[in-house]
Every structure is written in structure tokens, then in C-alpha cells.
Design an enzyme around this catalytic site. Structure first.
Site, PDB file in Angstrom:
ATOM      1  N   ASN A   1       0.688  -1.720   0.339  1.00 43.71           N
ATOM      2  CA  ASN A   1       0.305   0.074  -0.241  1.00 43.71           C
ATOM      3  C   ASN A   1       1.608   1.500  -0.213  1.00 43.71           C
ATOM      4  OD1 ASN A   1      -0.086  -1.330   2.563  1.00 43.71           O
ATOM      5  ND2 ASN A   1      -1.148   1.325   3.042  1.00 43.71           N
ATOM      6  N   ASP A   2       0.691   2.039   1.059  1.00 37.97           N
ATOM      7  CA  ASP A   2       1.078   3.425   0.644  1.00 37.97           C
ATOM      8  C   ASP A   2       2.641   3.929   0.517  1.00 37.97           C
ATOM      9  OD1 ASP A   2      -0.961   3.796   2.641  1.00 37.97           O
ATOM     10  OD2 ASP A   2      -0.291   4.657   4.570  1.00 37.97           O
TER      11      ASP A   2
ATOM     12  N   TRP B   1      -3.340  -7.880   3.505  1.00 40.29           N
ATOM     13  CA  TRP B   1      -2.874  -6.591   4.468  1.00 40.29           C
ATOM     14  C   TRP B   1      -2.511  -7.566   5.825  1.00 40.29           C
ATOM     15  CZ3 TRP B   1      -3.598  -4.348   9.527  1.00 40.29           C
ATOM     16  CH2 TRP B   1      -2.627  -3.188   9.576  1.00 40.29           C
TER      17      TRP B   1
ATOM     18  N   PHE C   1       4.951   1.393  10.248  1.00 42.54           N
ATOM     19  CA  PHE C   1       3.503   2.396   9.281  1.00 42.54           C
ATOM     20  C   PHE C   1       4.567   3.012   8.366  1.00 42.54           C
ATOM     21  CE2 PHE C   1      -1.318   1.003  11.719  1.00 42.54           C
ATOM     22  CZ  PHE C   1      -0.668  -0.459  11.300  1.00 42.54           C
TER      23      PHE C   1
ATOM     24  N   ARG D   1       0.261   9.404  13.865  1.00 45.36           N
ATOM     25  CA  ARG D   1       0.620   8.527  12.580  1.00 45.36           C
ATOM     26  C   ARG D   1       1.553   9.045  11.092  1.00 45.36           C
ATOM     27  NH1 ARG D   1      -3.765   5.680  13.159  1.00 45.36           N
ATOM     28  NH2 ARG D   1      -5.399   5.716  11.242  1.00 45.36           N
ATOM     29  N   ASP D   2       1.933   8.390  10.738  1.00 42.16           N
ATOM     30  CA  ASP D   2       2.434   8.483   9.365  1.00 42.16           C
ATOM     31  C   ASP D   2       3.261  10.315   8.994  1.00 42.16           C
ATOM     32  OD1 ASP D   2       0.861   6.908   8.753  1.00 42.16           O
ATOM     33  OD2 ASP D   2      -0.386   8.241   8.423  1.00 42.16           O
TER      34      ASP D   2
ATOM     35  N   GLU E   1      -4.520  11.294   7.107  1.00 40.89           N
ATOM     36  CA  GLU E   1      -3.820  10.531   7.185  1.00 40.89           C
ATOM     37  C   GLU E   1      -2.372  11.054   6.414  1.00 40.89           C
ATOM     38  OE1 GLU E   1      -4.307   7.459   8.579  1.00 40.89           O
ATOM     39  OE2 GLU E   1      -6.447   7.094   8.498  1.00 40.89           O
TER      40      GLU E   1
END
Length: 523
Positions: free
Chosen positions: A54-55, A79, A110, A180-181, A233
Site C-alpha cells: 500500500n502506501d 494487508w 507503518f 501516525r505517518d 492520514e
């Protein structure tokens, strides 16, 4: 203030955020063979050799290499067990996948970012790569809704080939469930590192600063503004020069959240100013600006350290509504085409423009042109077909049209299949219709009609369509509007036509360029 606290007793029990949903247990039943979907694997878009992605994470350029780290499950096509995969490229189109960069331990790895510490501010070494990621730690194995997210770092002194996790992690811990992120960059004006990181449930982006990449001071928060229907996000903050305004710079904040279609993830952006501490939005707080009008563009962030202040964006080409089910094997999901970003003053404010990186032009092996064709007279003009054996194309078309014309391109066209890019002049709407695009059986949410309002104000409509076996990316009006989707056509659905609906107003294809691209595999 220095942020490093442990507040386990304050963990919220809110729903897991969309960007990283709760993993599904066990192997997915899948009898697909490798050869059954080979014709769907993109050739100049990144996909992992096998299993889930994914990302995009940790995007940076250094010493002639573009580095793509990515969310990856190295065990399955669904996932879970998040690691950072790693791939490198010299042209952003052909990628060499390397061994896992940062592996899951007691926490999943993550999304996040990476920088080159040129001046050794962290003490890991001159030109060390320093990665910032969210550690997602399950606190109760019997209840995976009990988790903690903290910000960690790892470093590499061999150009990203091997990594060491920092012994004093976490570097930021708010004791929060959803936090996050981190996206980190060097802010030249304040001579500090800046981190943007999201509080998803609060729909906020926090900003921190650091001298050494290890100790971080809280600066400010932005939000909630724009679209706040679902958690925020994957933030990214950067400056861009404004076209035709010498010396003018504006700041852009990207957020992955709900897109233009309720219930589907997408991306929004804000344009404003950043003074080294606080971001301010130029637009009304309740006005979202969407980055893409397809269903399949999410978690896009930009590369650090590309020379000459070029700003290149890379996004994930899928949607959480069906990402675990798309019919490909042995891989699942991939990235969009890397895009150059520009900023232009429009009547309603500053707006982003996106165009494929210029390296795409180097892939062309032939170029078929058409000039001044009245499409009503032919109904459908074949501009590319399967007899040539190709399925990698780059089309540009300029259309002149009457106020009631309906026209566009049909791609991946076969006896019963087609993906349609249609402009309805009366409605001033550009559509991407994948209701007959191929395999639709894997999810009822996949059959969609995506659209964006485009008022050309009397000018011609300009379209550029890039497609690569199972990807469709539409760039309209020099990239002011984009629509990005995946499709899953059969091997035989390869024709490409320009069309106009009969009984409607005049639509003339003023010019078109149909480039058949080199089918060079990157796997």
C-alpha cells in the site's frame, strides 16, 4: 516542549483508521495462477514482485538513485505484518526491488518518510539515511483494537541497503492510539528539521521541529479543515513556486482522507503559508480541494532531496474499498505514475497541477498523429489497436466542440469491454466510466462512474491519458484535473478509439498524439 511521554491509561477505543485497517488473519483463498494475470502487471509503474503493497514511504533521491520504500506484507496478498519494502530506480519508471528495509518486530512498521542527513546532525554519519516511521504496537493480543502508535527512527549508512533501529526509540510518544505517518524535511529558513504528523481521529496535523532528528519540539496544529468525514492520514508539507509570478512561493499541505466520493478514500490539499512554526490556509476552512477525482489515488507524498527544487509526487493506486480483493497474482496493488507538481494562480485561488514525469516521453517507440478530424463523421476513430501487440500507451488529444457535444476516448476496448473517458459539454463534466472495463466480479464497489467539473470557458479541451495494462491516469487541461483508476481488462481488450456521440453537437479532434510505449518489463 519535549515530547516523550507514556500515557497508556488514556488510550482511546475509537475505530481503526482507514489508512491502516485491522489485518485479516490467515491466508486468503486464491487459486489464481501467475500466468492468468500477467497481462495486467504494469510495466512502468511500480508493483512488488509478489504479495501486498500500500502506501509509498521514505521517498528520497540520493547519488543518482530514487528510493521508494513501501508498505509491504512479505507473507501474503492481503494487508498485515507491515514492513518497509524497498526499491530503487534511476528514471522513476523501472524499479529494482531490494530486500526488506525495515522489518516488523514487536510492532508493525507503518508509514513515514526518510531524509539524507548530509551534515550528520543526528550523529549517525555524514549522508546517513534516516527513516521516520510509525510503530504500531498491539497491547492486547486478544483485542487488536487495543494498540499504541509512536514515532520511531532507523538509520542506514550504506545508501539504504541495511538499517539499524535507533536504540532510544520512540522519539515521540503521546500515548495515543492513533498518531501516525511522520513526514520530515529540512526547512532552510529556520535551519531546522520539520515534521508533519497526523492525529487521524482529531482530523489534525501536528508540526514539530528538531536540530538533530532525535529530539523534537512541538510547534503547532492545523485542522480540522476541509473534508473531515473520515480520519486524516499521510501528511506532506512543501513549498512550490507560483507559475508566472517570479519569486512567489506558496506552501502546500497534502492530506489523505475522504476524497470527492463519500465513503471512499482520496486526497485533499491546502494551499497557504508556513512560517517555520504554523501553517495557515488561504481558503475557507470548509472548502476542500481534491488532488484527484478517481477512486484509486491515495497516500501520495513527495520525494525529498530531488535537485533544483523539483517536486515529484508518488501515490498508491488502489482503494481500501476493494484493495484486498483486486484480481492480480502474485502481487496485489502498486503505485501511480510519478508526477511533477506545479502551482498556478486561478480565478478562485492557487491550484496544483500534475503531469507525468518527463521520463515517460523517453518510452515512446512510435507516434501516430491525427489532425482536424470531425468525429461525428466517423463515429469512432481507431487510434490504436491490438494488432500492434501493445498495451502501454500515452495519448494526447485537443478537442474543439459545440456546447452540446459528447466525446472522448475509449480505451482497453474489446467486443464487450471498454473504459470510457467522456466529456459532456452541456454538463461541463469529464467522466471516467469503468462499468464495462473488464473483471468487476471481485467487489460490488468497483463499478464506478467518476467525474470532475471542467468549465473550459470557450477554450479547447486538452486530455492526456496514460495507461499501462491495468492503470488509467487522465490529465486534463495541462494537469489541472486528474482522474486515476485501475481496471482489469482481458488480454484481447486493447483497442483505443476517439469518439463522438452522434446526434450531439460537433466535436473535432484538432490534434492527437498516440504514443506506443516500449514494453520493457521492470520485473
Amino acid at each position: 516542549m519535549k515530547i516523550k511521554v507514556h500515557l497508556f491509561g488514556l488510550l482511546a477505543l475509537a475505530a481503526t483508521a482507514a489508512c491502516n485497517p485491522t489485518p485479516k488473519e490467515g491466508k486468503q483463498n486464491d487459486n489464481t495462477t501467475d500466468s492468468a494475470t500477467t497481462h495486467l502487471r504494469p510495466q512502468f509503474h511500480f508493483t512488488p514482485q509478489k504479495f501486498w503493497t500500500n502506501d509509498p514511504n521514505g521517498l528520497l533521491y540520493h547519488d543518482g538513485e530514487f528510493h521508494l520504500f513501501f508498505q509491504h506484507n512479505p507473507f501474503d496478498k492481503i494487508w498485515g505484518h507491515m514492513h518497509w519494502g524497498h526499491a530503487v530506480s534511476r528514471d522513476l519508471l523501472h524499479w529494482e526491488e531490494l530486500p526488506i528495509a525495515i522489518a516488523e518486530d514487536t510492532a508493525m512498521i507503518f508509514s513515514g518518510s526518510a531524509v539524507v542527513d548530509k551534515n550528520n546532525t543526528a550523529g549517525f554519519g555524514e549522508n546517513a539515511f534516516v527513516a521516520f516511521y510509525t510503530a504500531h504496537r498491539i497491547l492486547d493480543t486478544a483485542n487488536k483494537d487495543m494498540y499504541l502508535q509512536t514515532q520511531h527512527i532507523a538509520y542506514s549508512t550504506d545508501k539504504g541497503r541495511t538499517w539499524t533501529k535507533y536504540e532510544k526509540n520512540p522519539i515521540i510518544d503521546l500515548g495515543k492510539k492513533d498518531f501516525r505517518d511522520p513526514k520530515v524535511f529540512w526547512h532552510e529558513e529556520s535551519k531546522k528539521w520539520i515534521m508533519a504528523v497526523n492525529l487521524p481521529q482529531e482530523r489534525k496535523t501536528q508540526f514539530y521541529s528538531s536540530d538533530n532528528l532525535k529530539n523534537w519540539d512541538f510547534l503547532s496544529e492545523f485542522g480540522p479543515e476541509g473534508n473531515v468525514a473520515i480520519p486524516w492520514e499521510c501528511p506532506d508539507l512543501f513549498s512550490l513556486p507560483v507559475e508566472n509570478e517570479p519569486g512567489k512561493q506558496k506552501w502546500v499541505l497534502l492530506i489523505s482522507a475522504e476524497g470527492p466520493y463519500p465513503g471512499f478514500q482520496g486526497m485533499q490539499y491546502f494551499v497557504g503559508d508556513f512560517d517555520g512554526k504554523r501553517f495557515t490556509n488561504d481558503n475557507p476552512a470548509n472548502k476542500p480541494l481534491y488532488l484527484d477525482y478517481g477512486r484509486d489515488y491515495f497516500a501520495a507524498v513527495t520525494f525529498n532531496h530531488i535537485p533544483n527544487n523539483r517536486r515529484v509526487l508518488l501515490g498508491w493506486l488502489s482503494n481500501w474499498a476493494y484493495a484486498n480483493q483486486v484480481p492480480t497474482h502474485p502481487w496485489r496493488n502498486g503505485m501511480a505514475i510519478p508526477r511533477m507538481l506545479y502551482l498556478r494562480k486561478q480565478p478562485d485561488g492557487y491550484r496544483l497541477l500534475q503531469l507525468p514525469v518527463e521520463m515517460v516521453n523517453d518510452l515512446a517507440k512510435s507516434n501516430t498523429r491525427h489532425l482536424n478530424i470531425e468525429l461525428q463523421r466517423v463515429g469512432e476513430l481507431v487510434v490504436g489497436n491490438q494488432s500492434k501487440g501493445g498495451d502501454l500507451y500515452d495519448i494526447e488529444g485537443v478537442f474543439e466542440f459545440a456546447n452540446d457535444a459528447v466525446f472522448g476516448f475509449k480505451i482497453f476496448k474489446g467486443e464487450t469491454q471498454e473504459t470510457v473517458i467522456r466529456y459532456d459539454a452541456a454538463r461541463k463534466m469529464l467522466y471516467l466510466d469503468r462499468s464495462k472495463s473488464g473483471d468487476l466480479s471481485f467487489s460490488p464497489k468497483f463499478t464506478t462512474l467518476d467525474s470532475v467539473t471542467i468549465d473550459t470557458k470557450g477554450d479547447n479541451l486538452k486530455l492526456r491519458v496514460l495507461f499501462d495494462r491495468s492503470t488509467v491516469e487522465v490529465f486534463a487541461q495541462d494537469g489541472l484535473y486528474t482522474i486515476s483508476n485501475v481496471v482489469f481488462p482481458s488480454k484481447k481488450s486493447r483497442d483505443v478509439v476517439a469518439f463522438a456521440e452522434k446526434g450531439k453537437g460537433l466535436a473535432k479532434l484538432v490534434s492527437s498524439s498516440f504514443r506506443d510505449l516500449k514494453p520493457e518489463a521492470n520485473k
